[in-house]
Design a protein around this motif. Sequence first.
Motif, short mmCIF file in Angstrom:
data_model
loop_
_atom_site.label_atom_id
_atom_site.label_comp_id
_atom_site.label_asym_id
_atom_site.label_seq_id
_atom_site.Cartn_x
_atom_site.Cartn_y
_atom_site.Cartn_z
N ILE A 4 0.76 -1.50 -0.17
CA ILE A 4 0.38 0.40 0.07
C ILE A 4 1.06 1.52 0.35
O ILE A 4 0.36 2.13 -1.00
N ILE A 5 1.89 1.15 1.07
CA ILE A 5 3.11 2.34 1.05
C ILE A 5 4.01 2.93 -0.09
O ILE A 5 3.47 3.75 -0.90
N LEU A 6 3.99 1.23 -1.02
CA LEU A 6 4.63 1.76 -2.51
C LEU A 6 3.71 1.90 -3.22
O LEU A 6 4.32 3.29 -4.15
N LEU A 7 2.82 1.75 -3.44
CA LEU A 7 1.96 2.48 -4.72
C LEU A 7 1.58 3.56 -4.76
O LEU A 7 1.69 4.07 -5.06
N SER A 8 1.26 4.20 -2.60
CA SER A 8 0.58 5.34 -3.02
C SER A 8 2.70 6.78 -3.84
O SER A 8 1.75 7.23 -4.33
N VAL A 37 5.99 -3.83 -6.38
CA VAL A 37 4.73 -3.99 -5.44
C VAL A 37 4.64 -5.79 -4.92
O VAL A 37 4.42 -6.49 -4.01
N LEU A 38 4.79 -6.70 -6.35
CA LEU A 38 4.35 -7.67 -5.98
C LEU A 38 5.00 -8.49 -5.59
O LEU A 38 4.58 -9.54 -4.34
N ILE A 39 6.22 -8.39 -5.34
CA ILE A 39 7.72 -9.02 -5.01
C ILE A 39 7.52 -8.52 -3.23
O ILE A 39 7.84 -10.17 -2.76
N THR A 40 7.53 -7.21 -3.02
CA THR A 40 7.37 -7.11 -1.29
C THR A 40 5.82 -7.20 -1.20
O THR A 40 5.79 -7.93 -0.35
N ASN A 41 4.78 -7.81 -2.43
CA ASN A 41 3.91 -8.28 -1.24
C ASN A 41 3.89 -9.61 -0.71
O ASN A 41 3.08 -10.49 0.64
N MET A 64 -2.43 -12.25 1.21
CA MET A 64 -0.99 -11.79 0.31
C MET A 64 -1.66 -12.60 -1.26
O MET A 64 -1.41 -12.23 -2.39
N ALA A 65 -2.07 -13.67 -1.19
CA ALA A 65 -2.56 -14.60 -2.19
C ALA A 65 -3.78 -13.42 -3.32
O ALA A 65 -3.47 -13.51 -4.40
N PHE A 66 -4.19 -13.18 -2.75
CA PHE A 66 -5.92 -11.58 -3.30
C PHE A 66 -5.27 -10.45 -3.37
O PHE A 66 -5.36 -10.61 -4.65
N ILE A 71 -1.92 -7.55 -8.08
CA ILE A 71 -1.48 -7.14 -8.63
C ILE A 71 -0.76 -7.32 -9.83
O ILE A 71 -0.35 -7.03 -10.92
N LEU A 72 -0.81 -9.18 -9.83
CA LEU A 72 -0.44 -9.74 -10.83
C LEU A 72 -1.44 -9.04 -12.45
O LEU A 72 -1.04 -9.13 -13.37
N SER A 73 -2.82 -9.52 -11.86
CA SER A 73 -3.62 -8.82 -13.00
C SER A 73 -3.38 -7.68 -13.64
O SER A 73 -3.61 -7.22 -14.74
N ALA A 74 -3.21 -6.46 -12.28
CA ALA A 74 -2.48 -5.27 -12.94
C ALA A 74 -1.65 -5.14 -13.45
O ALA A 74 -1.27 -4.04 -15.13
N PHE A 75 -0.41 -5.86 -13.40
CA PHE A 75 0.49 -6.29 -14.61
C PHE A 75 0.66 -7.02 -15.72
O PHE A 75 0.80 -5.21 -16.63
N LEU A 76 -0.63 -7.41 -16.10
CA LEU A 76 -0.54 -7.51 -17.14
C LEU A 76 -1.14 -7.24 -18.45
O LEU A 76 -1.10 -6.55 -19.18
N ILE A 77 -2.57 -6.29 -17.57
CA ILE A 77 -2.99 -5.10 -17.74
C ILE A 77 -2.11 -4.04 -18.70
O ILE A 77 -2.65 -3.78 -19.24
#
Length: 464
Positions: A4-8, A37-41, A64-66, A71-77
Motif C-alpha cells: 500500500i505504501i509503495l503503490l501510494s 510491489v508484487l515481490i514485496t507482497n 497476500m494471495a488475493f 497485482i499480477l492482473s494489473a501488471f498483465l493489463i
Amino acid sequence: MLPIILLSILGLLVLFLGFQKSKTLLLPATLLVLVVVLITNFLNWNDVPSLYFKGMLYENKLTMAFSGIVILSAFLIVALTRGFVDDESAQPAEYYALMLFSLVGAIMMIGFENLIMLFVGVEILSVSMYVLTGSDKRNLRSNEAALKYFLMGAFATGIMLFGMALLYGATGSFNVTAIKSYVLTNATPSIILYAGLLMLLIGMLFKVSAAPFHFWTPDVYDGAPTIFTAFMSTIVKTAGFAAIYRLLAGSFSGIYTFWWATLAGITILTLLAGNVTAVYQKSFKRMMAYSSISHAGYLLLSVTALTSHSQSAIVFYSLAYSLATISAFGVLMIVAKETGVHSNEKSESFEAFNGLGKKNPLLAFVLTVSMLSLAGIPLTAGFWGKFFIFSSAVDRGLTWILVIAVLMSTVGIYYYFRAIIAAYMREGELAAIKISPFYRLVLIVTTVITLVCGLLPDFLKGLV
C-alpha cells in the motif's frame, strides 16, 4: 502493509513523469513499480498473521494471495497499454497513476480488519474506476458509462455506509473481530445487526455485479475503453469477493442460518441472469459483461457454502477467471485495432474474429484457451476452478443450487464457443495480423499459466 505504501508513493512519481515531453518512460516505470510491489507482497509469506495501521488492516496468507492476484492482473493489463504512448489524446501518466491508486483500494478491501478501512478501500477503488471508465472523452458511450457507473455506485456506497452505521449501533464497534465476538456471545442479536448486514451486503454485491444489482454492468463494460473494462472485470471483482468472504467468514459465520438463504437466492438469480442473457448478445464485449455476472454467481456459490474448502476455491477461481478474461480482452483489443476502429459494433462483435485462425494462429489459440477456461473445459484452470467451487457446495449440502450451476455451465459452453467457431470455421475479411513481441509475450504468459494451472491445480490450491 508495504504494498500500500509503495503503490501510494510510486503512483505519485508515475504521475509526475507525465510532465516530461517524452512518454516512453511511463510504461516501463509502471511495470517496474508493479513488479516491485508484487515481490514485496509475498515477503512475509511464512510469517504469522499480523495487524497494521492501528489494527485496521490484517495480513495473512489469504490476503497476500488475493493481493498477489490483483497485482499480477494489473501488471498483465498495464502491459497491454502500449497504444497509450502512440495516442496523442491519451493521458497515460494519469491512467497509470489511477490504476496504481485503485490497487491501493483493492488491497485495503482485501485485508480490512475495520469496516472504516473497507469503506475507504471501496471508495479509492470506485472513484478511480469512475474516472477511467469515462477516460475516452470523445466517445459518448464512454461518457454515458461513466455517468451511469458513478450515479449507481454512489447510491450503492450510501447503502453500504448506512449498513456499517447500523452494525456499529448494534455492536458498538467497527472492528471485524469485535463484531464476531458480539455475534457469538449474543444468542439473539439485535434486529439492527441483521438490517445492517443486509445493507452492507447490498453495497458489496453491487460492486461484484451480482443480480439483481447487475443492471449497470453491461452498459458500463460496453462503454468503457476495452483495456479498462478488462481492469474492472478482474481487479474489482477479485477484491470485492475477497472482502465479502472476509466479512462473512470473519464476523458473521455465527449467524449463518440468517444470511445463507438470502445469498443462495441471489446466487441462483445471478447464475440465471448472467448465463441466459449472454446467449442473446451479438457483441463479444457485452457477452463478456454478462459472463462476468455469471462468474460472480459461481463465486457466490462458494461464499454461500462457507466451508473449509471455500477459501482456496475462491482464490483459485479468481486467478483462473482473471487470466482468461485478460487473454480474451487482449485478443479483442488487437483485433479491434486491426479493423481501424477501437470502439464500434463491428470491431466488438463475434464477427470480428472471423478467419482469425488463418490470419494469426497464435491469437486464435489464445482466444480458444481463454474461452475454454471460462467455460470450464478440462485441462484449463477454469475447469478446476469450477470443480473446487462445486466441491465446496457439495460439502455444505447445497446440491439443489449445484444442479442449477451445472446446467448454467452447459449454457455457458454455447456462447463461449461462438468465438471459437468464428475464429476457426468462418471466413473473414481480416488482413494478416502482426502483433508486437511484447503483446505476444503477455498473451503467451496468460495462456501458459492457464494451462499449467489446469494440469497442476493442487500445487496452487495447496499454498493457501
